[in-house]
Design a protein around this motif. Sequence first.
Motif, PDB file in Angstrom:
ATOM      1  N   MET A 157      -1.246  -4.015 110.291  1.00 43.12           N
ATOM      2  CA  MET A 157      -0.672  -3.920 108.944  1.00 43.12           C
ATOM      3  C   MET A 157      -1.742  -4.018 107.855  1.00 43.12           C
ATOM      4  SD  MET A 157       2.455  -3.144 108.546  1.00 43.12           S
ATOM      5  CE  MET A 157       3.911  -2.917 109.545  1.00 43.12           C
ATOM      6  N   ASP A 158      -2.873  -4.685 108.175  1.00 46.07           N
ATOM      7  CA  ASP A 158      -3.935  -4.787 107.176  1.00 46.07           C
ATOM      8  C   ASP A 158      -4.474  -3.416 106.809  1.00 46.07           C
ATOM      9  OD1 ASP A 158      -3.698  -7.499 107.062  1.00 46.07           O
ATOM     10  OD2 ASP A 158      -5.401  -7.925 108.368  1.00 46.07           O
ATOM     11  N   SER A 159      -4.589  -2.525 107.802  1.00 43.92           N
ATOM     12  CA  SER A 159      -5.097  -1.180 107.525  1.00 43.92           C
ATOM     13  C   SER A 159      -4.117  -0.384 106.676  1.00 43.92           C
ATOM     14  CB  SER A 159      -5.378  -0.437 108.834  1.00 43.92           C
ATOM     15  OG  SER A 159      -4.190  -0.292 109.600  1.00 43.92           O
ATOM     16  N   ILE A 160      -2.817  -0.606 106.876  1.00 43.68           N
ATOM     17  CA  ILE A 160      -1.809   0.074 106.069  1.00 43.68           C
ATOM     18  C   ILE A 160      -1.856  -0.429 104.636  1.00 43.68           C
ATOM     19  CG2 ILE A 160       0.659   0.479 105.745  1.00 43.68           C
ATOM     20  CD1 ILE A 160       0.977   0.354 108.757  1.00 43.68           C
ATOM     21  N   LYS A 161      -1.992  -1.746 104.460  1.00 46.18           N
ATOM     22  CA  LYS A 161      -2.097  -2.291 103.104  1.00 46.18           C
ATOM     23  C   LYS A 161      -3.330  -1.744 102.397  1.00 46.18           C
ATOM     24  CE  LYS A 161      -2.250  -6.565 100.406  1.00 46.18           C
ATOM     25  NZ  LYS A 161      -3.244  -6.029  99.473  1.00 46.18           N
ATOM     26  N   THR A 162      -4.442  -1.684 103.100  1.00 47.58           N
ATOM     27  CA  THR A 162      -5.665  -1.138 102.501  1.00 47.58           C
ATOM     28  C   THR A 162      -5.455   0.295 102.064  1.00 47.58           C
ATOM     29  OG1 THR A 162      -7.053  -2.589 103.849  1.00 47.58           O
ATOM     30  CG2 THR A 162      -8.098  -0.621 102.930  1.00 47.58           C
ATOM     31  N   TYR A 163      -4.799   1.063 102.926  1.00 50.75           N
ATOM     32  CA  TYR A 163      -4.509   2.459 102.607  1.00 50.75           C
ATOM     33  C   TYR A 163      -3.592   2.576 101.394  1.00 50.75           C
ATOM     34  CZ  TYR A 163      -2.461   7.108 103.054  1.00 50.75           C
ATOM     35  OH  TYR A 163      -2.014   8.372 102.796  1.00 50.75           O
ATOM     36  N   LEU A 164      -2.534   1.779 101.358  1.00 48.18           N
ATOM     37  CA  LEU A 164      -1.590   1.832 100.246  1.00 48.18           C
ATOM     38  C   LEU A 164      -2.252   1.386  98.944  1.00 48.18           C
ATOM     39  CD1 LEU A 164       1.704   0.467 101.857  1.00 48.18           C
ATOM     40  CD2 LEU A 164       1.145   2.833 101.300  1.00 48.18           C
ATOM     41  N   ASP A 165      -3.103   0.368  99.024  1.00 52.32           N
ATOM     42  CA  ASP A 165      -3.811  -0.078  97.819  1.00 52.32           C
ATOM     43  C   ASP A 165      -4.713   1.030  97.284  1.00 52.32           C
ATOM     44  OD1 ASP A 165      -2.676  -2.600  97.650  1.00 52.32           O
ATOM     45  OD2 ASP A 165      -4.198  -3.541  98.916  1.00 52.32           O
ATOM     46  N   LYS A 166      -5.326   1.776  98.175  1.00 51.11           N
ATOM     47  CA  LYS A 166      -6.171   2.907  97.764  1.00 51.11           C
ATOM     48  C   LYS A 166      -5.334   3.967  97.073  1.00 51.11           C
ATOM     49  CE  LYS A 166      -9.038   6.614  99.680  1.00 51.11           C
ATOM     50  NZ  LYS A 166      -9.615   7.182 100.936  1.00 51.11           N
ATOM     51  N   GLN A 167      -4.198   4.311  97.671  1.00 53.84           N
ATOM     52  CA  GLN A 167      -3.315   5.312  97.072  1.00 53.84           C
ATOM     53  C   GLN A 167      -2.752   4.824  95.739  1.00 53.84           C
ATOM     54  OE1 GLN A 167      -2.787   8.439  98.137  1.00 53.84           O
ATOM     55  NE2 GLN A 167      -4.242   8.065  99.786  1.00 53.84           N
ATOM     56  N   LEU A 168      -2.443   3.540  95.663  1.00 54.34           N
ATOM     57  CA  LEU A 168      -1.930   2.951  94.427  1.00 54.34           C
ATOM     58  C   LEU A 168      -2.934   3.107  93.295  1.00 54.34           C
ATOM     59  CD1 LEU A 168       0.140   1.139  92.883  1.00 54.34           C
ATOM     60  CD2 LEU A 168      -1.119  -0.830  93.795  1.00 54.34           C
ATOM     61  N   ALA A 169      -4.197   2.819  93.576  1.00 55.99           N
ATOM     62  CA  ALA A 169      -5.239   2.926  92.551  1.00 55.99           C
ATOM     63  C   ALA A 169      -5.395   4.362  92.061  1.00 55.99           C
ATOM     64  CB  ALA A 169      -6.566   2.408  93.102  1.00 55.99           C
ATOM     65  N   LEU A 170      -5.174   5.318  92.950  1.00 50.69           N
ATOM     66  CA  LEU A 170      -5.305   6.719  92.584  1.00 50.69           C
ATOM     67  C   LEU A 170      -4.110   7.226  91.781  1.00 50.69           C
ATOM     68  CD1 LEU A 170      -6.642   8.172  95.968  1.00 50.69           C
ATOM     69  CD2 LEU A 170      -7.949   7.867  93.845  1.00 50.69           C
ATOM     70  N   THR A 171      -2.943   6.642  92.026  1.00 47.88           N
ATOM     71  CA  THR A 171      -1.704   7.194  91.467  1.00 47.88           C
ATOM     72  C   THR A 171      -1.198   6.440  90.249  1.00 47.88           C
ATOM     73  OG1 THR A 171      -1.111   7.785  93.741  1.00 47.88           O
ATOM     74  CG2 THR A 171       0.601   8.014  92.082  1.00 47.88           C
ATOM     75  N   ASN A 172      -1.295   5.122  90.255  1.00 49.10           N
ATOM     76  CA  ASN A 172      -0.767   4.317  89.149  1.00 49.10           C
ATOM     77  C   ASN A 172      -1.751   4.344  87.975  1.00 49.10           C
ATOM     78  OD1 ASN A 172       0.883   2.577  87.683  1.00 49.10           O
ATOM     79  ND2 ASN A 172       0.024   0.747  88.638  1.00 49.10           N
ATOM     80  N   THR A 173      -1.799   5.475  87.312  1.00 51.95           N
ATOM     81  CA  THR A 173      -2.690   5.688  86.175  1.00 51.95           C
ATOM     82  C   THR A 173      -1.888   6.310  85.036  1.00 51.95           C
ATOM     83  OG1 THR A 173      -3.299   7.958  86.791  1.00 51.95           O
ATOM     84  CG2 THR A 173      -4.576   6.155  87.791  1.00 51.95           C
ATOM     85  N   PRO A 174      -2.372   6.210  83.800  1.00 54.28           N
ATOM     86  CA  PRO A 174      -1.640   6.814  82.676  1.00 54.28           C
ATOM     87  C   PRO A 174      -1.362   8.290  82.871  1.00 54.28           C
ATOM     88  CG  PRO A 174      -3.298   5.304  81.855  1.00 54.28           C
ATOM     89  CD  PRO A 174      -3.530   5.406  83.341  1.00 54.28           C
ATOM     90  N   ALA A 175      -2.251   8.986  83.567  1.00 55.41           N
ATOM     91  CA  ALA A 175      -2.060  10.423  83.778  1.00 55.41           C
ATOM     92  C   ALA A 175      -0.807  10.722  84.601  1.00 55.41           C
ATOM     93  CB  ALA A 175      -3.287  11.018  84.464  1.00 55.41           C
ATOM     94  N   PHE A 176      -0.384   9.757  85.422  1.00 51.45           N
ATOM     95  CA  PHE A 176       0.808   9.950  86.250  1.00 51.45           C
ATOM     96  C   PHE A 176       2.022  10.277  85.396  1.00 51.45           C
ATOM     97  CE2 PHE A 176       4.665   8.326  88.238  1.00 51.45           C
ATOM     98  CZ  PHE A 176       4.587   8.817  89.524  1.00 51.45           C
ATOM     99  N   ALA A 177       2.128   9.615  84.237  1.00 54.59           N
ATOM    100  CA  ALA A 177       3.315   9.761  83.391  1.00 54.59           C
ATOM    101  C   ALA A 177       3.457  11.161  82.810  1.00 54.59           C
ATOM    102  CB  ALA A 177       3.286   8.734  82.267  1.00 54.59           C
ATOM    103  N   GLU A 178       2.374  11.915  82.758  1.00 57.48           N
ATOM    104  CA  GLU A 178       2.411  13.225  82.118  1.00 57.48           C
ATOM    105  C   GLU A 178       3.334  14.196  82.835  1.00 57.48           C
ATOM    106  OE1 GLU A 178      -1.599  14.581  81.833  1.00 57.48           O
ATOM    107  OE2 GLU A 178      -2.244  12.868  80.593  1.00 57.48           O
TER     108      GLU A 178
END
Length: 254
Positions: free
Chosen positions: A1-22
């Motif tokens: 599960m640690d590898s999945i959390k690491t992966y999700l945290d990486k995706q989160l950093a890429l996606t949860n940005t102001p540009a997402f709202a556009e």
Amino acid sequence: MDSIKTYLDKQLALTNTPAFAENDPVQFPRRYKKLQDIEIVAFVVATIAWGNRKMILNSAERLLSSWGDAPHDYVMNEGYRTLGKANVHRTFFEHDLAYMLRGFRHIFASYGSLENFLTHQNAGRAEAPAWYAASAMRTEMMKANGGQHNGKCFPVNLENTALKRVNLALRWLVRKDRIVDLGVWTCIRPHQLYIPLDVHAGNTARRLGLLQRKSNDRKAVEELTAKLREFCPEDPVKYDFALFGTGVNKLMTQ
């Protein structure tokens, strides 16, 4: 599960940005400053946030342009009285919208805001605040509409429904990081939120081993959210961005 959390945290950093709202429906409540305007737009836009993304954005843009700059004033002045039977988005029509706005007017007239109403209802103390809030709002909307229920606004089968659209609106209103979500409510806390489960998020979660249940129903929402709370107990629904951003990527190839 640690590898999945690491992966999700990486995706989160890429996606949860102001540009997402556009290119996301969250852009619409973000346009407003007044709490009541944000509340109305969040719930109405979340209600039509299903199907083709471009169609959702076009439908919401067209709808809000007819309200002017003050959705709350439009509702309180009963602007919905002029609505007819025209299509708003897919199977949601103007008479469905009028039902919803009539219910909001009833709540605003009595409590001032949706947040005040849910605070009065002690929604934040409920075991499952999203379903509790949906039930409370559904009851008030029925009062405002002669006792009639409209399932296109709030589901009937609250025991089984994933409640995707309400959970989406709550994510926008409750999460506090202010990057994409607005975080204007305190009556419900981020740790009490549930994932807004759609087909894409469900399929991605299953591929990652986070969800075993095959149906996208309430039990699936509870199962997936429980897993995400293991990764971040205080803000599990932030991983909605990660599940969205994962797409067709394979976990172990990142």
